[in-house]
Enzyme design. Structure first.
Site, PDB file in Angstrom:
ATOM      1  N   VAL A  42       6.417  -3.732   5.319  1.00 39.09           N
ATOM      2  CA  VAL A  42       5.087  -3.775   5.921  1.00 39.09           C
ATOM      3  C   VAL A  42       5.210  -3.428   7.401  1.00 39.09           C
ATOM      4  CG1 VAL A  42       3.081  -5.207   6.399  1.00 39.09           C
ATOM      5  CG2 VAL A  42       4.419  -5.596   4.324  1.00 39.09           C
ATOM      6  N   GLY A  93      10.153  -6.828   1.923  1.00 38.62           N
ATOM      7  CA  GLY A  93      10.286  -7.657   0.722  1.00 38.62           C
ATOM      8  C   GLY A  93      10.768  -6.828  -0.434  1.00 38.62           C
ATOM      9  N   SER A  94      10.776  -7.461  -1.570  1.00 41.36           N
ATOM     10  CA  SER A  94      11.318  -6.764  -2.734  1.00 41.36           C
ATOM     11  C   SER A  94      10.434  -5.587  -3.123  1.00 41.36           C
ATOM     12  CB  SER A  94      11.429  -7.738  -3.909  1.00 41.36           C
ATOM     13  OG  SER A  94      10.157  -8.315  -4.152  1.00 41.36           O
ATOM     14  N   PHE A  95       9.189  -5.630  -2.763  1.00 35.55           N
ATOM     15  CA  PHE A  95       8.274  -4.545  -3.140  1.00 35.55           C
ATOM     16  C   PHE A  95       8.312  -3.402  -2.147  1.00 35.55           C
ATOM     17  CE2 PHE A  95       6.319  -7.212  -0.116  1.00 35.55           C
ATOM     18  CZ  PHE A  95       5.652  -6.342   0.719  1.00 35.55           C
ATOM     19  N   GLY A  96       8.764  -3.705  -0.929  1.00 34.37           N
ATOM     20  CA  GLY A  96       8.721  -2.657   0.078  1.00 34.37           C
ATOM     21  C   GLY A  96       8.658  -3.246   1.469  1.00 34.37           C
ATOM     22  N   LYS A 136       1.468  -1.332   4.023  1.00 36.94           N
ATOM     23  CA  LYS A 136       2.522  -1.727   3.098  1.00 36.94           C
ATOM     24  C   LYS A 136       3.026  -0.504   2.326  1.00 36.94           C
ATOM     25  CE  LYS A 136       1.911  -5.496   0.845  1.00 36.94           C
ATOM     26  NZ  LYS A 136       1.355  -6.442  -0.146  1.00 36.94           N
ATOM     27  N   ASP A 154      -0.304 -17.370  -7.397  1.00 38.33           N
ATOM     28  CA  ASP A 154       0.670 -17.736  -6.369  1.00 38.33           C
ATOM     29  C   ASP A 154      -0.022 -18.298  -5.137  1.00 38.33           C
ATOM     30  OD1 ASP A 154       3.151 -18.190  -5.311  1.00 38.33           O
ATOM     31  OD2 ASP A 154       3.487 -16.108  -4.671  1.00 38.33           O
TER      32      ASP A 154
END
Ligand SMILES: *[C@@H]1O[C@H](CO)[C@@H](O)[C@H](O)[C@H]1NC(C)=O
Ligand SMILES: *[C@@H]1O[C@H](CO)[C@@H](O)[C@H](O)[C@H]1NC(C)=O
Ligand SMILES: *[C@@H]1O[C@H](CO)[C@@H](O)[C@H](O)[C@H]1NC(C)=O
Ligand SMILES: *[C@@H]1O[C@H](CO)[C@@H](O)[C@H](O)[C@H]1NC(C)=O
Ligand SMILES: *[C@@H]1O[C@H](CO)[C@@H](O)[C@H](O)[C@H]1NC(C)=O
Ligand SMILES: *[C@@H]1O[C@H](CO)[C@@H](O)[C@H](O)[C@H]1NC(C)=O
Ligand SMILES: *[C@@H]1O[C@H](CO)[C@@H](O)[C@H](O)[C@H]1NC(C)=O
Ligand SMILES: *[C@@H]1O[C@H](CO)[C@@H](O)[C@H](O)[C@H]1NC(C)=O
Length: 906
Positions: A633, A628-631, A647, A745
């Protein structure tokens, strides 16, 4: 007059019976309360009773009855003890003994209150004596012998006076007697109602005429007089035809004979409604062959019965559920005739408890060193105070407020125990010796000094309630408790426990009371997501952590982060479902957990992973679960076998070092069984890595909308359970925790499911953090996932918990309708789930409910869930319920549906 009186001369024939039983073999005659031996007018030897009983007091009663005056010793039992027992020796006699007891009150105590009490033989309560009705009172029983003694007990009845007894006689009976026609004989006893020597009009008859010392009563008070006569004959010899009861000639020589073709009736009243055993004796004392029908209570029991000359015969009948008895002999070809009648009430003899149980209990009593009054059988005739029984099975043992010190191994022999209560019994050390009690449902060991749970608790597979409050238990609550599927109450209050309650505990069905411990908290470390928002989501600040109870509009502690690529979640879930690896139950490292909680700054052992460990766990980042945009997994496996999701953050989404550690610190305090857990983290060589619990069953979104092949269909009750779980997690974020946390969310893809389909909320906390630079924007850019976004927040940018409630309401609508919040198919009207579903549900029009639920839900359950969903998606935030209210409504809906399903099963 057609009455005929047969008088055949009387001639005593002595020969055959005197030989059979001439002395008093096996007789036991006790004068209760007596002090001297004596021989009575029948040449029977009487002895005092004091060798056979340990309780009671004695006195002598003098009274006048008729013209005679009596002076008899008595034993009475003024101390209120539940029972007072004689132990009567019966070994050396026969299969069956006659036990006769006499009770006399005659106002011996001057109180004028005749007592009422019950008596028992062995395990059977055999009679209730009521001296108000008859005084003296005589009882007689035929008891099948199976031991060398039989206990004969008097049982107090509350407020009914002092039990009293004057004599007991034990007489052996001939082998095989009184068993013909008796079903289940060794388990039955007989209580005498009548023993009638028919035709005898001159008093009763007993030893030595009857060598077994049965007392035969004259019949004139029962017989119908104008039509028949007592009859006595002279005999040469009888042919007994195998008659087991060995009737003496004196009885057989008399008969009641009806000297015409008519009916001869004995009309006998019975004092209890019960089953009765009836024996009729006939002896051929006439030169003719009488022949007749026998009717019992109007029914023909034997037709055309013939009595032959010099033959002795008997008929045996069992009559069920009667309280009066009418024996009629109806003439056919000659005069009806009968020689003797016996009528007995049939009594059940309860089975004794198993010898294992009895000996275990005896050992326990011995080890206590107290006389608990445990004598005879624990369950019958009366149960011991400290036990409960089902039939002859001991299912409950309650010993409290005494000094046991340890749990005796003998308790482990009581395999049928369902309840064990040893509270306040000075138990020390570890919980032990109970591993065999697989039927145990309630275990109360509270108010002791136990220090350890021991290792056996997981064997108690039926356990429902475990009470360990106010002990000195140390360390952690063992994981193995989670294996007890029926456990619904666990009380560990006021111990010295620390650490976290095991995740394995199913808190949906289990109430846990854990206050008053050193440092014990619910659930493990914090939580996260592996997912992000999906493609349709707006880049968003996701989490707000409030430092106090007050609502702060825009958090500055909080910290926010951009969203995550949507495909990631789906990928993760698919991977998750396909991985069907067995995961060992989590073993939490005690010391590091404690340290972590006590001082996060000392996070430097097991929960703080080195980069090397992470590499090993993920097999050098081999299996990618998602990105994902954060990294990214990765799937990992810890040395203890536990599966984790690892993660790894991209550089650009990393926090400053201090912020990262601070946030891990903060989030580590969030522990709840409905929040996905943080196993640990790695902060090394410029990497920020988070290690999370790995959930095997994917997300709610996957189950609702995933590919058919992966889809497990969700019943309404399961949907409600998931909703309840998720609401609990959310409620904990909102209310159970300082600082308070707004998730921001909530959506189906952020509700993950474990193997047991327990739901956990993920995707809150660090996963959303952004760099400090980005954080400055967070309050100005409205972010979230399309379809779930609180419209009020969107327009006002005021963030409150009610925004989460809105999103949760959307989740509820999805559960009800089985469709996604935004749909690009169908009519424009139905594009937005909230706008489409709300009017239907408000109107109670459930045609929009997911068609796979059709016909399977309780309407009231649906109504509750639908209404709370509709209220949750109110545009005006102030009209929305709190998550706590939502939770309680959902719980009710869940319970209603459960009982609906149960009632449908019946
Ligand atoms: C009474 O009889 C018993 C048994 O028959 C005997 O053992 C006991 O010595 C007798 N007691 C007296 C006082 O005679
Ligand atoms: C009384 O019984 C004893 C034995 O118990 C016996 O020896 C004695 O002869 C009997 N006496 C009479 C009068 O029957
Ligand atoms: C009773 O016991 C005695 C001695 O113990 C024995 O001699 C006798 O045979 C026994 N009688 C019966 C009927 O068992
Ligand atoms: C009745 O019994 C008594 C003794 O119990 C006896 O003296 C009397 O003769 C008997 N009468 C008859 C008719 O048998
Ligand atoms: C039998 O007893 C009942 C009541 O106990 C009575 O009504 C009936 O008349 C009696 N019959 C005879 C034949 O004595
Ligand atoms: C007993 O039976 C006789 C004859 O059958 C009848 O006359 C009488 O009423 C009955 N009594 C009872 C109580 O049933
Ligand atoms: C525990 O038992 C003792 C007697 O052994 C009693 O004095 C005490 O009140 C009991 N305590 C509780 C909490 O029941
Ligand atoms: C149980 O433990 C609590 C906390 O230690 C204490 O206040 C309470 O008095 C205890 N109760 C009993 C009955 O000992």
């Amino acid at each position: 007059m057609d009455l005929l009186c047969f008088w055949v001369g009387f001639f005593l024939f002595l020969g055959f019976w005197v030989v059979a039983f001439s002395d008093q073999d096996g007789f036991l005659s006790l004068t209760c309360g007596g002090t001297t031996n004596y021989t009575d007018s029948s040449n029977i030897s009487w002895i005092p009773d004091n060798e056979f009983i340990a309780t009671g007091k004695t006195t002598t009663i003098s009274y006048i009855e008729g013209t005679s005056s009596f002076s008899v010793p008595v034993r009475f039992f003024p101390i209120l003890q539940s029972h007072n027992c004689y132990r009567l020796p019966v070994s050396n006699v026969s299969f069956l003994v006659l036990v006769r007891a006499q009770f006399v009150y005659k106002d011996y105590d001057g109180l004028g209150k005749p007592p009422s009490f019950s008596v028992s033989l062995g395990t059977a309560i055999v009679s209730t004596i009521d001296l108000r009705k008859t005084d003296p009172w005589i009882e007689e029983f035929l008891w099948p012998v199976d031991k060398d003694t039989v206990s004969f007990c008097l049982h107090n009845i509350p407020d009914s006076g002092v039990p009293v007894i004057t004599s007991i006689e034990v007489r052996p009976l001939p082998q095989g007697a009184y068993t013909s026609g008796m079903e289940d004989f060794p388990h039955k006893s007989l209580r005498k109602s009548y023993r009638i020597d028919c035709g005898n009009t001159n008093g009763s008859l007993r030893y030595p005429l009857d060598p077994y010392d049965r007392i035969w009563d004259a019949d004139q008070s029962f017989a119908p007089f104008h039509v028949s006569t007592g009859f006595k004959t002279q005999l040469i010899t009888f042919n007994f035809l195998g008659l087991k009861e060995s009737l003496p000639a004196d009885i057989l020589q008399t008969a009641r004979v009806l000297a015409r073709r008519d009916a001869l009736t004995y009309n006998l009243s019975l004092d209890t409604l019960a089953d009765y055993y009836i024996v009729l004796y006939f002896a051929g004392i006439l030169p003719v062959f009488p022949s007749f029908d026998i009717l019992i209570n109007g029914d023909v029991a034997q037709s055309d019965y013939t009595v032959r000359s010099s033959e002795v015969s008997a008929l045996y009948f069992t009559q069920r559920g009667i309280n009066s008895l009418n024996i009629t002999l109806k003439s056919i070809s000659f005069y009806p005739q009968i020689n003797a009648i016996e009528v007995y009430e049939i009594l059940d003899i309860p089975e004794e408890a198993s010898s294992t149980t009895v000996s275990a209990l005896q050992v326990i009593q011995q080890s206590i060193g107290l006389d608990l009054g445990w004598q005879g059988d624990p369950c019958s005739p009366t149960k011991w105070d400290q036990v409960e029984c089902e039939g002859n099975i001991v299912t409950s043992l309650k010993l409290s407020d005494i000094n046991l010190r340890s749990i005796s191994p003998a308790i482990g022999d009581l395999l049928d125990l369902k309840t064990l209560d040893l509270h306040n019994t000075s138990l020390t050390g570890e919980l032990q010796n109970l591993g065999s009690l697989t039927r145990l449902e309630k275990l109360n060991l509270s108010f002791n000094q136990l220090t350890s749970f021991g290792t056996e608790l997981d064997s108690l597979v039926s356990l429902q309630i475990l009470d360990l409050q106010n002990n000195t238990l140390q360390g952690m609550v063992p994981d193995s408790l989670g294996e007890l599927e029926d456990l619904h109450l666990l009380n560990v209050e006021n111990n010295k426990l620390q650490g976290v309650l095991p995740q394995s505990l199913n808190t949906e069905s289990l109430e846990i009371r854990a206050s008053g411990n050193l440092c014990l908290s619910f659930s493990t470390m914090t939580c996260n997501d592996f997912s992000g928002s999906d493609n349709s989501s707006i880049e968003a600040p996701q989490v707000t952590i409030f430092p106090g109870k007050k609502h702060t509009r825009h958090s500055n502690i909080a910290v926010i982060l951009g969203a995550i690529g949507g495909a990631l979640l789906a990928l993760l879930i698919l991977a998750t479902i396909s991985v069907m690896l067995y995961v060992k139950k989590r073993r939490t490292d005690v010391t590091s957990m404690e340290r972590a909680m006590l001082d996060m700054r000392n996070w430097n052992s097991a929960k703080v992973f080195s980069h090397k460990e992470i590499k090993a766990a993920t097999n050098n980042f081999k299996q990618l679960l998602g990105r994902g945009s954060f990294g990214s997994v990765y799937l990992g496996k810890l040395p203890n076998g536990r599966m984790v999701a690892v993660k790894v953050r991209f550089d650009k989404s990393q926090l400053g070092a201090d912020s990262f550690v601070n946030e891990v610190h903060l989030l580590s305090r969030i522990r709840h069984q409905n929040l996905v857990c943080l196993e640990g983290f790695c902060h090394e060589s410029k990497q920020q890595i988070l290690v999370y619990e790995y959930l095997h069953c994917g997300s709610l979104a996957d189950h609702l909308y995933g590919p058919k092949s992966k889809k497990v269909s969700l019943s309404w009750v399961r949907r409600l359970k998931i909703a309840v779980d998720a609401a609990k997690g959310l409620d904990y974020l909102h209310n159970g925790n300082e600082p308070r946390i707004i998730h921001r969310d909530i959506k189906c893809s952020n509700i993950l499911l474990d193997k047991q389909m327990n739901a956990k909320v993920c995707d809150f906390g660090l996963s959303k953090q952004v760099t400090q630079a980005d954080a400055t924007h967070v309050t100005t850019v409205v972010k979230g996932t399309a379809g779930y976004l609180d419209p009020e927040y969107y327009s006002t940018q005021q963030l409150t918990e009610k925004s989460d409630v809105y999103s949760f309401g959307v989740v509820l609508l999805e559960l009800i309708c089985g469709r996604e919040p935004l749909s690009h198919s169908g009519t424009p009207d139905s594009f937005n789930l909230v706008l489409w579903a709300k009017p239907y549900l408000q109107a109670g029009a459930y045609e929009i409910v997911d068609e796979s639920l059709e016909g399977t839900f309780d309407v009231e359950s649906m109504r509750k869930a639908a209404l709370v969903a509709v209220r949750s998606v109110e545009r005006d935030a102030s009209k929305r319920p709190t998550i706590a209210e939502v939770l309680s409504e959902l719980k009710e809906a869940y319970i209603i549906q459960l009982s609906y399903l149960q009632s449908r099963d019946i």
